[in-house]
Design a protein around this motif. Sequence first.
Motif, PDB file in Angstrom:
ATOM      1  N   ASP A 225      28.689  58.253  32.004  1.00 40.11           N
ATOM      2  CA  ASP A 225      28.616  57.951  30.724  1.00 40.11           C
ATOM      3  C   ASP A 225      27.709  56.985  30.063  1.00 40.11           C
ATOM      4  N   GLY A 226      26.988  56.227  30.859  1.00 37.48           N
ATOM      5  CA  GLY A 226      26.113  55.383  30.423  1.00 37.48           C
ATOM      6  C   GLY A 226      26.278  53.826  30.694  1.00 37.48           C
ATOM      7  N   GLY A 227      27.660  53.707  31.189  1.00 38.14           N
ATOM      8  CA  GLY A 227      28.220  52.514  30.988  1.00 38.14           C
ATOM      9  C   GLY A 227      27.914  51.439  32.433  1.00 38.14           C
ATOM     10  N   PRO A 228      28.354  50.459  32.327  1.00 41.35           N
ATOM     11  CA  PRO A 228      28.087  49.645  33.605  1.00 41.35           C
ATOM     12  C   PRO A 228      28.854  50.055  34.862  1.00 41.35           C
ATOM     13  N   PRO A 229      28.334  49.915  36.038  1.00 37.73           N
ATOM     14  CA  PRO A 229      29.103  50.298  37.003  1.00 37.73           C
ATOM     15  C   PRO A 229      30.037  49.090  37.530  1.00 37.73           C
ATOM     16  N   LEU A 230      31.038  49.486  38.239  1.00 37.05           N
ATOM     17  CA  LEU A 230      32.250  48.638  38.328  1.00 37.05           C
ATOM     18  C   LEU A 230      32.034  48.386  40.160  1.00 37.05           C
ATOM     19  N   ALA A 231      32.483  46.956  40.274  1.00 40.08           N
ATOM     20  CA  ALA A 231      32.493  46.527  41.597  1.00 40.08           C
ATOM     21  C   ALA A 231      33.990  46.160  41.804  1.00 40.08           C
ATOM     22  N   ALA A 233      36.674  44.207  44.325  1.00 37.36           N
ATOM     23  CA  ALA A 233      36.690  43.545  45.625  1.00 37.36           C
ATOM     24  C   ALA A 233      37.911  43.428  46.263  1.00 37.36           C
ATOM     25  N   LEU A 234      38.176  43.802  47.502  1.00 42.59           N
ATOM     26  CA  LEU A 234      39.427  43.765  48.360  1.00 42.59           C
ATOM     27  C   LEU A 234      39.483  42.564  49.048  1.00 42.59           C
ATOM     28  N   PRO A 235      40.385  41.607  48.569  1.00 44.44           N
ATOM     29  CA  PRO A 235      40.392  40.440  49.460  1.00 44.44           C
ATOM     30  C   PRO A 235      40.660  40.391  50.810  1.00 44.44           C
ATOM     31  N   SER A 236      40.264  39.559  51.728  1.00 43.90           N
ATOM     32  CA  SER A 236      41.080  39.326  53.014  1.00 43.90           C
ATOM     33  C   SER A 236      42.654  39.160  52.983  1.00 43.90           C
ATOM     34  N   ALA A 237      43.409  39.647  53.750  1.00 45.43           N
ATOM     35  CA  ALA A 237      44.827  39.447  53.747  1.00 45.43           C
ATOM     36  C   ALA A 237      45.046  37.986  53.579  1.00 45.43           C
ATOM     37  N   GLY A 238      46.098  37.548  52.793  1.00 48.40           N
ATOM     38  CA  GLY A 238      46.473  36.304  52.563  1.00 48.40           C
ATOM     39  C   GLY A 238      45.174  35.147  52.143  1.00 48.40           C
ATOM     40  N   ARG A 239      44.256  35.842  51.774  1.00 46.04           N
ATOM     41  CA  ARG A 239      43.107  34.701  51.261  1.00 46.04           C
ATOM     42  C   ARG A 239      42.813  34.883  49.827  1.00 46.04           C
ATOM     43  N   HIS A 240      42.105  33.840  49.076  1.00 45.35           N
ATOM     44  CA  HIS A 240      41.706  33.682  48.014  1.00 45.35           C
ATOM     45  C   HIS A 240      40.103  34.266  47.868  1.00 45.35           C
ATOM     46  N   ALA A 241      39.751  35.171  47.045  1.00 47.63           N
ATOM     47  CA  ALA A 241      38.517  35.695  47.173  1.00 47.63           C
ATOM     48  C   ALA A 241      37.512  34.801  46.391  1.00 47.63           C
ATOM     49  N   HIS A 242      36.230  34.675  46.930  1.00 45.43           N
ATOM     50  CA  HIS A 242      35.250  33.900  46.181  1.00 45.43           C
ATOM     51  C   HIS A 242      34.083  34.978  45.980  1.00 45.43           C
ATOM     52  N   LEU A 243      34.296  35.122  44.521  1.00 45.68           N
ATOM     53  CA  LEU A 243      33.091  36.220  44.044  1.00 45.68           C
ATOM     54  C   LEU A 243      32.090  35.862  43.153  1.00 45.68           C
ATOM     55  N   PRO A 244      30.942  36.530  43.477  1.00 46.21           N
ATOM     56  CA  PRO A 244      29.625  36.418  42.894  1.00 46.21           C
ATOM     57  C   PRO A 244      29.812  36.718  41.372  1.00 46.21           C
ATOM     58  N   LYS A 245      28.910  36.321  40.636  1.00 44.25           N
ATOM     59  CA  LYS A 245      28.598  36.887  39.275  1.00 44.25           C
ATOM     60  C   LYS A 245      27.640  37.884  39.439  1.00 44.25           C
ATOM     61  N   LEU A 246      27.931  39.314  38.938  1.00 47.73           N
ATOM     62  CA  LEU A 246      27.267  40.388  38.703  1.00 47.73           C
ATOM     63  C   LEU A 246      26.833  40.751  37.345  1.00 47.73           C
ATOM     64  N   PRO A 247      25.585  40.261  36.940  1.00 49.85           N
ATOM     65  CA  PRO A 247      25.118  40.509  35.462  1.00 49.85           C
ATOM     66  C   PRO A 247      25.066  41.857  35.047  1.00 49.85           C
ATOM     67  N   GLY A 248      24.791  42.905  35.839  1.00 52.24           N
ATOM     68  CA  GLY A 248      24.698  44.103  35.693  1.00 52.24           C
ATOM     69  C   GLY A 248      25.616  45.103  35.858  1.00 52.24           C
ATOM     70  N   ALA A 249      27.006  44.586  36.073  1.00 53.47           N
ATOM     71  CA  ALA A 249      28.092  45.430  36.743  1.00 53.47           C
ATOM     72  C   ALA A 249      29.396  44.752  35.924  1.00 53.47           C
ATOM     73  N   SER A 250      30.539  45.370  35.852  1.00 55.50           N
ATOM     74  CA  SER A 250      31.952  44.948  35.768  1.00 55.50           C
ATOM     75  C   SER A 250      32.375  44.530  37.126  1.00 55.50           C
ATOM     76  N   LEU A 251      33.155  43.658  37.050  1.00 56.22           N
ATOM     77  CA  LEU A 251      33.793  43.141  38.353  1.00 56.22           C
ATOM     78  C   LEU A 251      35.415  43.003  38.260  1.00 56.22           C
TER      79      LEU A 251
END
Length: 459
Positions: A225-231, A233-251
């Motif tokens: 539809d022309g909208g931004p891609p979506l990423a 993330a699936l965190p490792s079990a029992g861990r807090h995810a550390h995520l990057p910034k993705l200016p060109g995508a939803s997160l």
Amino acid sequence: MSARRPSRPRARAGRDVTGTELELEVGPVAHGGHCVARTEGEGRVVFVRHALPGERVLARVTEGTEESSFWRADAVRVLRADADRVEPACPVARPGLCGGCDFQHVALPRQRVLKAEVVAEQLRRLAGLDVTAGTDVVVEPVPGDTGDGTDTGDAAGGGGAGLRWRTRTRFAVDAEGRPGLHVHRSHAVVPLDDCPISAPGVVGSGVLGARWGNVEAVEVAAGSDGGPPLAVALPSAGRHAHLPKLPGASLAVRTADGVHRVSGRTWVGERVAAGGREHAFRVSGAGFWQGHRAAPGVLAEAVLEAAAPRPGESALDLYAGAGLFTAVLAAAVGEQGSVLAVEGEERAVRDARRSLHGAPQVELWAGAVEESLADEELAGRSVDVVVLDPPRAGAGRDVVTGVAGLRPRAVVYVACDPAALARDVATFAQHGYRLDGLRAFDLFPQTAHVECVARLVPA
């Protein structure tokens, strides 16, 4: 009475022969992306990847022991090449590296011939049908992927020659936070900075150039539809995810209790032209949608052709997902007809409800297909057409029995695995339904996968 001790896993018998090199004459293609060869003298079966029928190769064993009934191997050197061998487009589509593609070393038209041979062989062996590749079974290219020199577009810009087609890719993440794909039959990750079969929106999302902390995988979806891609993330079990910034995508982040927005939106939009109309859908959290950019339209048209739904008829759409086939069936039967869609994933049902809210002839059920077919309310209905698109394992005996018990005039079965399709076709035959038509589509170029649309009718 003492408790029974848990059994220990049986160790593989015999000496491990991994790494052994063999000269082999390569035989026919087999289901699973490899060819069959036999060792000289002993005649042991060897399943060889990165080879073509008729070639002579030096193969290195990747799995097997002296006592194994068969070995697995990679062709590491070609001693006599087939005319359809080509240089892979991806530098890691080679032995011991990325396992995402099975056939990048094969010219695209020949890939479709090999897939047709696999489909025909499965139907002969598992369904007892007298079918031949090239006549009864032909794997059709889809727009932009012919590979015969008539392709439009280019790899970087959005397609052609079996590249840049995949709008959904799940990247594994290694211990250093680098995304990539797994080695064949391994948990090892090959880090990537590009994936030539992934669509520009997937690669352009920035996922591959980022680092991910405490994340085991990232699913990327690029809508139409022309909208931004979506990423997601699936965190490792029992861990807090550390995520990057993705200016060109939803997160977003997926946890046990759902998909949580980080930035942008938690869904992608899809537009599909089929049956003379355009249909709009939303797919949440990188949920299931056909991967090839042309697949939704191609499959929707094939389903309509096979089912031939008429105004006023009643249709049943099983494993309905976000409602692709439900929408085109509803348009065909009109408001005087009815479509009941059954889907087991609640999120997909919510998506379908949003996309189909303007179709009063559609009813949506959230639940297992097997349980829905056993429901007294459904058993008492008159159903003219059934469409089913089960997961790779197939529908299975209980579902096939339930569908046949409704006595529809036509069943249209969409299958991504020819072996599962053949088993279910055999079960349909036991319940008085015969295979009346089959189309196969090359919706997974460079891989061994193929999509089939089968029509079954009362015998």
